[in-house]
Enzyme design. Structure first.
Site, PDB file in Angstrom:
ATOM      1  N   GLU A 178      -7.203  13.209 -14.759  1.00 27.56           N
ATOM      2  CA  GLU A 178      -6.326  13.020 -15.847  1.00 27.56           C
ATOM      3  C   GLU A 178      -6.829  12.419 -17.008  1.00 27.56           C
ATOM      4  O   GLU A 178      -7.523  11.364 -16.848  1.00 27.56           O
ATOM      5  CB  GLU A 178      -4.878  12.468 -15.311  1.00 27.56           C
ATOM      6  CG  GLU A 178      -4.163  12.912 -14.099  1.00 27.56           C
ATOM      7  CD  GLU A 178      -3.149  12.305 -13.462  1.00 27.56           C
ATOM      8  OE1 GLU A 178      -2.508  11.232 -14.058  1.00 27.56           O
ATOM      9  OE2 GLU A 178      -2.430  12.748 -12.497  1.00 27.56           O
ATOM     10  N   ARG A 200      -0.225  11.632  -6.133  1.00 25.57           N
ATOM     11  CA  ARG A 200      -1.620  11.648  -6.639  1.00 25.57           C
ATOM     12  C   ARG A 200      -2.128  12.758  -6.644  1.00 25.57           C
ATOM     13  O   ARG A 200      -2.373  13.441  -5.523  1.00 25.57           O
ATOM     14  CB  ARG A 200      -2.263  10.291  -6.165  1.00 25.57           C
ATOM     15  CG  ARG A 200      -1.497   9.019  -6.529  1.00 25.57           C
ATOM     16  CD  ARG A 200      -1.876   8.791  -8.126  1.00 25.57           C
ATOM     17  NE  ARG A 200      -1.262   7.525  -8.651  1.00 25.57           N
ATOM     18  CZ  ARG A 200      -0.332   7.216  -9.209  1.00 25.57           C
ATOM     19  NH1 ARG A 200       0.539   8.224  -9.434  1.00 25.57           N
ATOM     20  NH2 ARG A 200       0.089   5.960  -9.504  1.00 25.57           N
ATOM     21  N   HIS A 230       2.043  14.193 -15.967  1.00 30.94           N
ATOM     22  CA  HIS A 230       2.062  13.035 -15.168  1.00 30.94           C
ATOM     23  C   HIS A 230       3.175  12.427 -15.827  1.00 30.94           C
ATOM     24  O   HIS A 230       3.100  11.352 -16.501  1.00 30.94           O
ATOM     25  CB  HIS A 230       0.832  12.248 -15.136  1.00 30.94           C
ATOM     26  CG  HIS A 230       0.845  11.034 -14.103  1.00 30.94           C
ATOM     27  ND1 HIS A 230      -0.228  10.617 -13.329  1.00 30.94           N
ATOM     28  CD2 HIS A 230       1.932  10.199 -13.699  1.00 30.94           C
ATOM     29  CE1 HIS A 230       0.130   9.465 -12.596  1.00 30.94           C
ATOM     30  NE2 HIS A 230       1.571   9.541 -12.762  1.00 30.94           N
TER      31      HIS A 230
HETATM   32  N1  LIG Z   1       4.017  11.579 -10.659  1.00 24.89           N
HETATM   33  C1  LIG Z   1       4.379  10.017 -10.937  1.00 24.89           C
HETATM   34  O1  LIG Z   1       4.616   9.817 -12.074  1.00 24.89           O
HETATM   35  C2  LIG Z   1       4.505   9.106  -9.906  1.00 24.89           C
HETATM   36  C3  LIG Z   1       3.782   9.210  -8.768  1.00 24.89           C
HETATM   37  N2  LIG Z   1       3.929   8.041  -7.860  1.00 24.89           N
HETATM   38  C4  LIG Z   1       3.300   7.932  -6.500  1.00 24.89           C
HETATM   39  O2  LIG Z   1       4.032   8.429  -5.380  1.00 24.89           O
HETATM   40  C5  LIG Z   1       3.693   7.320  -4.351  1.00 24.89           C
HETATM   41  C6  LIG Z   1       4.413   7.252  -3.327  1.00 24.89           C
HETATM   42  O3  LIG Z   1       5.425   6.078  -4.064  1.00 24.89           O
HETATM   43  P1  LIG Z   1       6.545   5.545  -3.097  1.00 24.89           P
HETATM   44  O4  LIG Z   1       7.625   6.337  -2.523  1.00 24.89           O
HETATM   45  O5  LIG Z   1       7.091   4.332  -4.003  1.00 24.89           O
HETATM   46  O6  LIG Z   1       5.695   4.593  -1.911  1.00 24.89           O
HETATM   47  P2  LIG Z   1       6.040   4.258  -0.459  1.00 24.89           P
HETATM   48  O7  LIG Z   1       4.937   3.153  -0.073  1.00 24.89           O
HETATM   49  O8  LIG Z   1       7.691   3.649  -0.512  1.00 24.89           O
HETATM   50  O9  LIG Z   1       6.078   5.448   0.308  1.00 24.89           O
HETATM   51  C7  LIG Z   1       4.762   6.110   0.730  1.00 24.89           C
HETATM   52  C8  LIG Z   1       5.010   7.218   1.897  1.00 24.89           C
HETATM   53  O10 LIG Z   1       3.591   7.923   1.971  1.00 24.89           O
HETATM   54  C9  LIG Z   1       3.586   7.873   3.631  1.00 24.89           C
HETATM   55  N3  LIG Z   1       2.099   7.481   3.852  1.00 24.89           N
HETATM   56  C10 LIG Z   1       1.046   6.929   3.245  1.00 24.89           C
HETATM   57  N4  LIG Z   1      -0.180   7.366   3.915  1.00 24.89           N
HETATM   58  C11 LIG Z   1       0.215   8.194   4.543  1.00 24.89           C
HETATM   59  C12 LIG Z   1      -0.699   9.038   5.366  1.00 24.89           C
HETATM   60  N5  LIG Z   1      -2.023   8.734   5.655  1.00 24.89           N
HETATM   61  N6  LIG Z   1      -0.238   9.997   6.196  1.00 24.89           N
HETATM   62  C13 LIG Z   1       1.079  10.406   5.898  1.00 24.89           C
HETATM   63  N7  LIG Z   1       2.108   9.654   5.517  1.00 24.89           N
HETATM   64  C14 LIG Z   1       1.455   8.688   4.733  1.00 24.89           C
HETATM   65  C15 LIG Z   1       4.444   6.347   3.936  1.00 24.89           C
HETATM   66  O11 LIG Z   1       4.291   6.142   5.724  1.00 24.89           O
HETATM   67  C16 LIG Z   1       5.478   6.546   3.326  1.00 24.89           C
HETATM   68  O12 LIG Z   1       6.173   7.249   3.842  1.00 24.89           O
HETATM   69  C17 LIG Z   1       3.073   6.010  -5.409  1.00 24.89           C
HETATM   70  O13 LIG Z   1       2.140   5.344  -4.673  1.00 24.89           O
HETATM   71  C18 LIG Z   1       2.466   6.874  -6.453  1.00 24.89           C
HETATM   72  O14 LIG Z   1       0.902   6.970  -6.193  1.00 24.89           O
HETATM   73  C19 LIG Z   1       4.838   7.239  -7.932  1.00 24.89           C
HETATM   74  C20 LIG Z   1       5.683   7.093  -8.930  1.00 24.89           C
HETATM   75  C21 LIG Z   1       5.465   8.002 -10.347  1.00 24.89           C
HETATM   76  O1  LIG Z   2       4.266   4.172 -11.249  1.00 24.94           O
HETATM   77  C1  LIG Z   2       3.306   5.179 -10.938  1.00 24.94           C
HETATM   78  O2  LIG Z   2       2.694   5.042  -9.877  1.00 24.94           O
HETATM   79  C2  LIG Z   2       3.079   6.353 -11.831  1.00 24.94           C
HETATM   80  O3  LIG Z   2       2.332   7.308 -11.313  1.00 24.94           O
HETATM   81  C3  LIG Z   2       3.681   6.419 -13.077  1.00 24.94           C
HETATM   82  O4  LIG Z   2       4.948   5.899 -12.919  1.00 24.94           O
END
Ligand SMILES: NC(=O)C1=CN([C@@H]2O[C@H](COP(=O)(O)OP(=O)(O)OC[C@H]3O[C@@H](n4cnc5c(N)ncnc54)[C@H](O)[C@@H]3O)[C@@H](O)[C@H]2O)C=CC1
Ligand SMILES: O=C(O)C(=O)CO
Length: 330
Positions: free
Chosen positions: A275, A246, A294
């Protein structure tokens, strides 16, 4: 067909694929209204007043919106990230929040790897050279790239997507992986293929050792602005920074300063604090930045899988069942 009393009012606030919309319409009374389109805003507001379920993505669902939705019981987000929802207000009102973990991991990891390769090997810049007719002599040192294979990857965030990125790096590109997360991951249990290849590392150590730093963090109170001037200042000279999580986890002024006056080699960004990226953002045209709009999960297959999971979540919740993917606050 369920009885008329089982038919609930559902508000779809972002387009759904026709087959998923049809699944909802077969069971419930559905209004489709996108509040981002001024002509659909009145229909959105009217539907909020009676909706028991909502499905959509990337719209700020805040206190004020929830106050206009007195019947709401469940929101199904077509995303894994849930930073656009006022989580304490949802909890206070007993509204269930569902999301789409897992089905997008490999696609987002592909996107992040594409960005990592493009930033390291200057693919966009060099492709533009050809496109614009400026390839008039052999490429010299001034346009050389930076090897990816064998380099050390530092991952900020090592969840579902972070681990999918680590697999590509460690198994495909021979990269040692260091990661920083809220807690160490039990690799034997969750990712045996990364045993001996990915190491939970204190942040300062990771930043000092990684050639490429990838942020794959959710946006929360604890991560907002976390990647600041001190983080960029602690990175290895000549490092590359990639953000696939993000935008607001990064202080963009500090990133620009590190690119212009520090030793950061390049940045690859799929996400931004605001965005779509404002026209006057220096990140839009910065020569060291590869910027994407994105698109982490934006493939036909994955966006459909996300919509399907989100639709199932909503149908299950409205039927009084436990949905497959409820967002649990840590
Ligand atoms: N660019 C895009 O289109 C996309 C972006 N995302 C973003 O990616 C994020 C992560 O997705 P997942 O891997 O499924 O989530 P997840 O919940 O499986 O992993 C999150 C990771 O971040 C770590 N974390 C959280 N807070 C922290 C902190 N304060 N300090 C250090 N580490 C911390 C957690 O320990 C974990 O390792 C989503 O929440 C979303 O915002 C997700 C999908 C698509
Ligand atoms: O799923 C999310 O969080 C995204 O950013 C778009 O896939």
């Amino acid at each position: 067909m369920n009885s008329p009393t089982d038919r609930k009012k559902v508000l779809v606030f972002r387009e759904l694929p026709p087959d998923q919309l049809a699944r909802l319409q077969a069971v419930h009374e559905v209004t489709v209204a996108n509040p981002r389109l001024p002509e659909q805003l009145p229909a959105f507001q009217a539907a909020l007043a009676t909706a028991e379920g909502m499905i959509g993505s990337s719209y700020p669902v805040n206190e004020a919106l929830l106050a206009s939705a007195p019947q709401l019981k469940v929101i199904s987000s077509v995303s894994v990230g849930v930073d656009n929802y006022a989580l304490p207000a949802l909890a206070a009102r007993g509204i269930l929040l569902c999301h789409t973990p897992g089905v997008l991991d490999e696609t987002v990891a592909d996107t992040v790897f594409a960005l990592l390769m493009a930033s390291s090997r200057r693919l966009v810049e060099l492709s533009n050279l050809v496109r614009e007719g400026r390839w008039t002599r052999n490429i010299g040192e001034d346009l050389f790239g930076f090897d990816v294979h064998g380099k050390t990857l530092g991952l900020l965030g090592f969840g579902r997507i972070g681990q999918a990125i680590a697999r590509r790096a460690a198994l495909g590109f021979g990269m040692p992986v260091l990661y920083h997360a809220r807690r160490p991951v039990d690799l034997a249990l969750q990712a045996p293929e990364l045993q001996g290849r990915a190491l939970h590392t204190p942040m300062a150590d990771l930043l000092a050792r990684a050639d490429i730093v990838v942020a794959m963090l959710p946006l929360s109170d604890s991560t907002r602005g976390m990647i600041d001037a001190s983080v960029f200042g602690a990175m290895k000279p000549g490092a590359i920074f990639i953000n696939g999580g993000r935008g607001a986890t990064v202080q963009e002024d500090a990133l620009l300063h590190a690119l212009d006056h520090g030793t950061l080699r390049a940045a690859g960004l799929d996400v931004f604090a605001t965005e779509p990226l404002p026209m006057d953002s220096p990140l839009r045209t910065h020569p060291k930045v590869t910027a994407l709009p994105h698109i982490g999960s934006a493939t036909f297959e994955t966006r459909h899988a996300m919509a399907e999971l989100a639709t199932s979540n909503l149908l299950q919740a409205l039927a009084g069942e436990r949905p497959a993917a409820v967002f649990e606050q840590a």
